[in-house]
Design a protein around this motif. Sequence first.
Motif, mmCIF file in Angstrom:
data_model
loop_
_atom_site.group_PDB
_atom_site.id
_atom_site.type_symbol
_atom_site.label_atom_id
_atom_site.label_comp_id
_atom_site.label_asym_id
_atom_site.label_seq_id
_atom_site.Cartn_x
_atom_site.Cartn_y
_atom_site.Cartn_z
ATOM 1 N N GLY A 36 0.932 -1.562 0.209
ATOM 2 C CA GLY A 36 -0.043 0.236 0.323
ATOM 3 C C GLY A 36 0.930 1.333 0.046
ATOM 4 N N LEU A 37 2.021 1.027 -0.103
ATOM 5 C CA LEU A 37 3.009 2.258 -0.997
ATOM 6 C C LEU A 37 2.290 3.572 -0.993
ATOM 7 C CD1 LEU A 37 5.867 1.959 0.143
ATOM 8 C CD2 LEU A 37 6.145 2.475 -2.742
ATOM 9 N N THR A 38 2.882 4.591 -0.022
ATOM 10 C CA THR A 38 2.068 6.053 -0.607
ATOM 11 C C THR A 38 3.843 6.754 -1.196
ATOM 12 O OG1 THR A 38 2.783 7.227 1.354
ATOM 13 C CG2 THR A 38 0.182 5.901 0.519
ATOM 14 N N SER A 39 3.009 7.889 -2.008
ATOM 15 C CA SER A 39 4.254 9.249 -1.845
ATOM 16 C C SER A 39 4.906 8.855 -0.582
ATOM 17 C CB SER A 39 3.775 9.704 -2.938
ATOM 18 O OG SER A 39 3.189 10.715 -1.946
ATOM 19 N N ALA A 40 4.295 9.344 0.365
ATOM 20 C CA ALA A 40 5.075 9.890 1.972
ATOM 21 C C ALA A 40 6.176 8.752 2.279
ATOM 22 C CB ALA A 40 3.998 10.451 2.454
ATOM 23 N N ASP A 41 5.159 7.939 2.038
ATOM 24 C CA ASP A 41 5.651 6.317 1.993
ATOM 25 C C ASP A 41 7.110 6.520 1.337
ATOM 26 O OD1 ASP A 41 4.150 5.837 3.673
ATOM 27 O OD2 ASP A 41 3.423 4.132 2.834
ATOM 28 N N TYR A 42 7.475 6.640 0.206
ATOM 29 C CA TYR A 42 8.256 5.954 -0.728
ATOM 30 C C TYR A 42 9.805 7.384 -0.558
ATOM 31 C CZ TYR A 42 10.781 5.861 -5.172
ATOM 32 O OH TYR A 42 12.023 5.373 -5.846
ATOM 33 N N GLY A 43 8.674 8.455 -0.151
ATOM 34 C CA GLY A 43 9.918 9.884 0.299
ATOM 35 C C GLY A 43 10.517 8.901 1.140
ATOM 36 N N LYS A 44 10.753 8.554 2.134
ATOM 37 C CA LYS A 44 11.388 8.565 3.189
ATOM 38 C C LYS A 44 12.005 6.867 3.173
ATOM 39 C CE LYS A 44 7.342 9.658 6.642
ATOM 40 N NZ LYS A 44 6.448 9.861 7.221
ATOM 41 N N LEU A 45 11.532 6.091 2.849
ATOM 42 C CA LEU A 45 12.177 4.792 2.796
ATOM 43 C C LEU A 45 12.892 4.949 1.697
ATOM 44 C CD1 LEU A 45 8.030 2.243 2.575
ATOM 45 C CD2 LEU A 45 10.674 2.213 4.407
ATOM 46 N N SER A 46 12.507 6.216 0.528
ATOM 47 C CA SER A 46 14.229 5.863 -0.839
ATOM 48 C C SER A 46 15.043 6.603 0.095
ATOM 49 C CB SER A 46 13.502 6.677 -1.662
ATOM 50 O OG SER A 46 13.197 7.557 -1.608
ATOM 51 N N GLN A 47 14.958 7.633 1.148
ATOM 52 C CA GLN A 47 16.435 7.619 1.706
ATOM 53 C C GLN A 47 17.275 6.791 2.179
ATOM 54 O OE1 GLN A 47 15.969 11.518 4.096
ATOM 55 N NE2 GLN A 47 13.610 12.378 2.299
ATOM 56 N N ILE A 48 16.273 5.498 2.750
ATOM 57 C CA ILE A 48 17.427 4.158 3.486
ATOM 58 C C ILE A 48 17.666 3.531 2.586
ATOM 59 C CG2 ILE A 48 16.926 2.889 4.918
ATOM 60 C CD1 ILE A 48 14.258 3.980 6.447
ATOM 61 N N ALA A 49 17.047 2.877 1.879
ATOM 62 C CA ALA A 49 17.423 3.029 0.733
ATOM 63 C C ALA A 49 17.312 2.391 -1.110
ATOM 64 C CB ALA A 49 18.211 0.910 0.449
ATOM 65 N N PRO A 50 17.689 1.662 -1.955
ATOM 66 C CA PRO A 50 16.658 1.930 -3.294
ATOM 67 C C PRO A 50 15.102 1.268 -3.422
ATOM 68 C CG PRO A 50 18.948 1.488 -3.465
ATOM 69 C CD PRO A 50 18.860 1.491 -2.218
ATOM 70 N N THR A 51 14.660 2.149 -3.290
ATOM 71 C CA THR A 51 13.121 1.504 -3.239
ATOM 72 C C THR A 51 12.127 0.987 -4.180
ATOM 73 O OG1 THR A 51 12.954 1.847 -0.782
ATOM 74 C CG2 THR A 51 10.613 2.218 -1.963
ATOM 75 N N VAL A 52 11.727 -0.267 -3.981
ATOM 76 C CA VAL A 52 11.180 -0.807 -5.786
ATOM 77 C C VAL A 52 9.637 -0.434 -5.377
ATOM 78 C CG1 VAL A 52 10.880 -2.226 -7.240
ATOM 79 C CG2 VAL A 52 12.878 -1.673 -6.632
ATOM 80 N N GLY A 53 8.961 -0.160 -5.918
ATOM 81 C CA GLY A 53 7.210 -0.217 -5.611
ATOM 82 C C GLY A 53 6.640 -0.655 -6.926
ATOM 83 N N TYR A 54 5.267 0.033 -6.998
ATOM 84 C CA TYR A 54 4.773 -0.716 -7.869
ATOM 85 C C TYR A 54 4.578 -0.129 -8.971
ATOM 86 C CZ TYR A 54 0.679 1.611 -5.433
ATOM 87 O OH TYR A 54 0.432 2.814 -4.915
#
Length: 339
Positions: free
Chosen positions: A142-160
Amino acid sequence: MTRPIRIPQRVALGAVGGALALALTACGGGAAGSGGDAGSASQADPGAFPVTVQTQFGTATIPRAPQRVVALGWSDQDAALALGVKPVAIVKTEDGFKNGVGPWAEQALGDARPQVLDTTDGYPIEKVAALHPDLILAVQSGLTSADYGKLSQIAPTVGYLSGRTAYGTPWEEQTELIGKALGRGKEAAQAIAAVDQSLTRDAATYPQLKGKSFLYAFPQPSNGRVVLYTDERTRVLERAGLVLDPVATGAPKLNSFSNALSMEHLGSLTSQALLVWYSTPENQQQLESNPVFKGLPAVASGAYLPVNRTLAQASSAPSVLSIPWSAEQILPALAKSLH
């Protein structure tokens, strides 16, 4: 909403065939042990890295074979495990799952013990960061743009992918994306082909299913309605020869993966086969004691299958590991009653 089993984020939600077993054996050698690195660079396809994966919320550039993978999608860990990668953390989907994975994934997990993250109130960003991942998978999520913004600062994040909805990625696409991110595209293609072959074999093994109408339902007595699924769980069953009853697609839309009828229209569920999962034993007892329910064609003929929580989880987020397992639980039982 009613997407089994655990409500994560802010969402209100035959046996493994020989070909699949061979595919998993081919791609599973040398995977890491418990709680350690996700895999080794020697397992990646030659020339696979660096790789760039473009998804709905942004671009993930993965410079080398990931060693510490966090899987935040409901069944993303299944795809990773099928490709020989053991995540250091996965999301909690069902309280009763040993080591956080369903029975279909236990063999692939082996002695690994990933951290199990509770995402009921959102992704635990600090816990994810503390794991020092070099790849975050959130494909069936259920990834959101806000979630992605936080997670992608930790590591490369692959969503849908762009155009997909939360928790709405087909299992083939999920496997392809995760295979690309892990540098194991060839193994991913093999795993997908193996499951395709197993579904084709299932259709041939159970010709009684061909053309028979079915519904996959979930009762919500508190809301006075019956949810009818129209998503990946029904598409997989259609691959085995069953046909989704038009009442499911014709009912009022509830969300992106289901429609719903009021309980007063229970008698319109006239499909030849009926699968129902229940969130509580009380809900099951209440529906099964309903005279209208007892008189439904599928129930009267014995082509009614109560779905337990484990099977509901397997079918609600189908993966290359869970599909053959769930097919073994569902198809023989229905075929026995359908003629």
